[in-house]
Motif scaffolding. Structure first.
Motif, PDB file in Angstrom:
ATOM      1  N   LEU A  56       2.759   2.744  10.698  1.00  0.00           N
ATOM      2  CA  LEU A  56       3.194   2.368   9.351  1.00  0.00           C
ATOM      3  C   LEU A  56       4.709   2.490   9.219  1.00  0.00           C
ATOM      4  O   LEU A  56       5.362   1.618   8.627  1.00  0.00           O
ATOM      5  CB  LEU A  56       2.495   3.242   8.314  1.00  0.00           C
ATOM      6  CG  LEU A  56       2.871   2.975   6.852  1.00  0.00           C
ATOM      7  CD1 LEU A  56       2.601   1.525   6.474  1.00  0.00           C
ATOM      8  CD2 LEU A  56       2.113   3.925   5.921  1.00  0.00           C
ATOM      9  N   VAL A 109       0.843  -1.203   0.000  1.00  0.00           N
ATOM     10  CA  VAL A 109       0.000   0.000   0.000  1.00  0.00           C
ATOM     11  C   VAL A 109       0.874   1.247   0.000  1.00  0.00           C
ATOM     12  O   VAL A 109       0.621   2.208  -0.738  1.00  0.00           O
ATOM     13  CB  VAL A 109      -0.945  -0.006   1.208  1.00  0.00           C
ATOM     14  CG1 VAL A 109      -1.724   1.314   1.292  1.00  0.00           C
ATOM     15  CG2 VAL A 109      -1.904  -1.182   1.119  1.00  0.00           C
ATOM     16  N   PHE A 110       1.919   1.247   0.809  1.00  0.00           N
ATOM     17  CA  PHE A 110       2.837   2.395   0.830  1.00  0.00           C
ATOM     18  C   PHE A 110       3.476   2.600  -0.541  1.00  0.00           C
ATOM     19  O   PHE A 110       3.589   3.731  -1.030  1.00  0.00           O
ATOM     20  CB  PHE A 110       3.916   2.177   1.881  1.00  0.00           C
ATOM     21  CG  PHE A 110       5.093   3.105   1.737  1.00  0.00           C
ATOM     22  CD1 PHE A 110       4.984   4.447   2.086  1.00  0.00           C
ATOM     23  CD2 PHE A 110       6.292   2.647   1.211  1.00  0.00           C
ATOM     24  CE1 PHE A 110       6.062   5.311   1.937  1.00  0.00           C
ATOM     25  CE2 PHE A 110       7.371   3.504   1.063  1.00  0.00           C
ATOM     26  CZ  PHE A 110       7.256   4.835   1.426  1.00  0.00           C
ATOM     27  N   GLN A 151       2.601  -2.481  -9.477  1.00  0.00           N
ATOM     28  CA  GLN A 151       1.351  -1.738  -9.413  1.00  0.00           C
ATOM     29  C   GLN A 151       0.592  -1.819 -10.733  1.00  0.00           C
ATOM     30  O   GLN A 151      -0.630  -1.723 -10.772  1.00  0.00           O
ATOM     31  CB  GLN A 151       1.633  -0.274  -9.055  1.00  0.00           C
ATOM     32  CG  GLN A 151       0.394   0.556  -8.774  1.00  0.00           C
ATOM     33  CD  GLN A 151       0.744   1.980  -8.405  1.00  0.00           C
ATOM     34  OE1 GLN A 151       1.917   2.354  -8.354  1.00  0.00           O
ATOM     35  NE2 GLN A 151      -0.272   2.786  -8.145  1.00  0.00           N
ATOM     36  N   ARG A 185      -1.231   9.112   3.142  1.00  0.00           N
ATOM     37  CA  ARG A 185      -2.297   8.448   2.375  1.00  0.00           C
ATOM     38  C   ARG A 185      -2.289   6.943   2.588  1.00  0.00           C
ATOM     39  O   ARG A 185      -3.347   6.309   2.654  1.00  0.00           O
ATOM     40  CB  ARG A 185      -2.160   8.793   0.890  1.00  0.00           C
ATOM     41  CG  ARG A 185      -2.458  10.252   0.576  1.00  0.00           C
ATOM     42  CD  ARG A 185      -2.741  10.451  -0.898  1.00  0.00           C
ATOM     43  NE  ARG A 185      -1.562  10.186  -1.721  1.00  0.00           N
ATOM     44  CZ  ARG A 185      -0.668  11.113  -2.047  1.00  0.00           C
ATOM     45  NH1 ARG A 185      -0.793  12.354  -1.605  1.00  0.00           N
ATOM     46  NH2 ARG A 185       0.366  10.804  -2.808  1.00  0.00           N
ATOM     47  N   ALA A 186      -1.088   6.350   2.673  1.00  0.00           N
ATOM     48  CA  ALA A 186      -1.016   4.900   2.891  1.00  0.00           C
ATOM     49  C   ALA A 186      -1.581   4.526   4.258  1.00  0.00           C
ATOM     50  O   ALA A 186      -2.320   3.537   4.388  1.00  0.00           O
ATOM     51  CB  ALA A 186       0.429   4.427   2.752  1.00  0.00           C
ATOM     52  N   GLU A 193      -5.355   4.602   4.158  1.00  0.00           N
ATOM     53  CA  GLU A 193      -5.945   3.437   3.485  1.00  0.00           C
ATOM     54  C   GLU A 193      -5.880   2.189   4.366  1.00  0.00           C
ATOM     55  O   GLU A 193      -6.791   1.359   4.356  1.00  0.00           O
ATOM     56  CB  GLU A 193      -5.234   3.177   2.159  1.00  0.00           C
ATOM     57  CG  GLU A 193      -5.805   1.997   1.380  1.00  0.00           C
ATOM     58  CD  GLU A 193      -5.204   1.841   0.000  1.00  0.00           C
ATOM     59  OE1 GLU A 193      -5.142   0.708  -0.489  1.00  0.00           O
ATOM     60  OE2 GLU A 193      -4.802   2.866  -0.587  1.00  0.00           O
ATOM     61  N   HIS A 241       1.353   4.497  -3.002  1.00  0.00           N
ATOM     62  CA  HIS A 241       1.158   5.929  -2.760  1.00  0.00           C
ATOM     63  C   HIS A 241       2.468   6.705  -2.659  1.00  0.00           C
ATOM     64  O   HIS A 241       2.512   7.882  -3.012  1.00  0.00           O
ATOM     65  CB  HIS A 241       0.375   6.136  -1.459  1.00  0.00           C
ATOM     66  CG  HIS A 241      -1.025   5.631  -1.497  1.00  0.00           C
ATOM     67  ND1 HIS A 241      -2.029   6.288  -2.170  1.00  0.00           N
ATOM     68  CD2 HIS A 241      -1.597   4.529  -0.933  1.00  0.00           C
ATOM     69  CE1 HIS A 241      -3.158   5.616  -2.025  1.00  0.00           C
ATOM     70  NE2 HIS A 241      -2.926   4.548  -1.281  1.00  0.00           N
TER      71      HIS A 241
END
Length: 277
Positions: A29, A8-9, A132, A17-18, A21, A12
């Motif tokens: 994180l 996820v990181f 991605q 933002r990560a 989410e 982004h």
């Protein structure tokens, strides 16, 4: 799980933002990614100015994490007796989407879940390297040795001029013919702007900036308004009221398709690649 958090990181490249989410705090994180980096013994990202970018090891870890996530989703769907709905992801720029990929995307969407990422060529390469995106399309000055690459289409570079301009009836031009002209150009430091400035300098053509504009549609619009002339990729349709003239001393613009070598093991990706030609 640290791998999931890192995936996820990596999507982004932004902790705020990560974390949102993932529904965890930013410090949590940071801890997850630091522990993953320490367990692997490799830095997974670095800071370049104000931006965060993945290292080559970070791209490999992100690609593995996303692949693991896809495999798990496919297994759970198959176990439940339902078809997997994970989309194939295509990354490309505005010009490719507008003028090159429409038919392939329309056909693919009729049978395959497809997600589209709009980005520049650097972001496209990072998305493919990090897992991605499954497939990327862009103009590339340097072909990446770590990815599978093939030529998709090649176009001459064209000068767009109003139909009443002194150059409008020419079958072709050279850059020295643009001496004294005002040009509509991309913003500074964009690859096409850099290439054009260097070529005009070599040709000895003195020119001025009429307008700086982002994207072929806006550049073309300013030419149609009479603001100046523009050198554009030959895939851009010539609007009514303008003439398109090949520029003989500029190289053709070549779009390439890129993907991970392992991507051809996925039938969905193979299908998309076949539609791209």
């Amino acid at each position: 799980m640290d791998l999931t958090a890192f995936a996820v990181f990596a999507a982004h490249l932004n902790f705020t933002r990560a974390a949102e989410e993932l529904h965890i705090s930013q410090p949590a994180l940071h801890v997850k990614i630091r522990k993953l980096s320490e367990s692997l013994g490799r830095p997974l990202y670095r800071r370049e100015g104000r931006r965060l970018v993945l290292t080559a090891d970070g791209e490999a870890v992100a690609r593995f994490a996303r692949g693991q996530d896809e495999r798990l989703a496919s297994f759970l769907a198959e176990f439940a007796g339902a078809p997997a709905q994970r989309p194939v992801v295509l990354a490309a720029g505005q010009g490719a989407y507008l003028y090159l990929l429409g038919d392939a995307i329309r056909t693919a969407l009729a049978s395959t879940p497809l997600r589209l990422i709009n980005c520049d060529h650097r972001q496209m390469l990072a998305a493919v390297r990090g897992g991605q995106a499954h497939v990327g399309v862009s103009v590339l000055d340097v072909l990446p040795p770590d990815l599978s690459v093939r030529e998709l289409a090649s176009f001459p570079q064209m000068l767009f001029v109003p139909s009443g301009h002194r150059l409008a009836r020419r079958r072709s031009i050279r850059l020295r013919d643009l001496d004294g002209e005002s040009l509509v150009v991309p913003p500074q430091h964009r690859p096409q702007r850099v290439m054009l400035e260097q070529a005009l300098r070599t040709a000895g053509a003195a020119w001025t900036v009429a307008v700086e504009a982002e994207g072929w549609p806006l550049i073309t619009h300013f030419v149609a308004l009479g603001a100046g002339l523009a050198v554009v990729n030959g895939c851009v349709p010539v609007p009514r009221g303008l003439a398109g003239i090949p520029v003989k001393d500029l190289p053709p613009v070549t779009y390439h398709v890129v993907h991970q070598p392992s991507a051809i093991s996925d039938p969905r990706v193979v299908s998309l690649l076949s539609l791209l030609g």
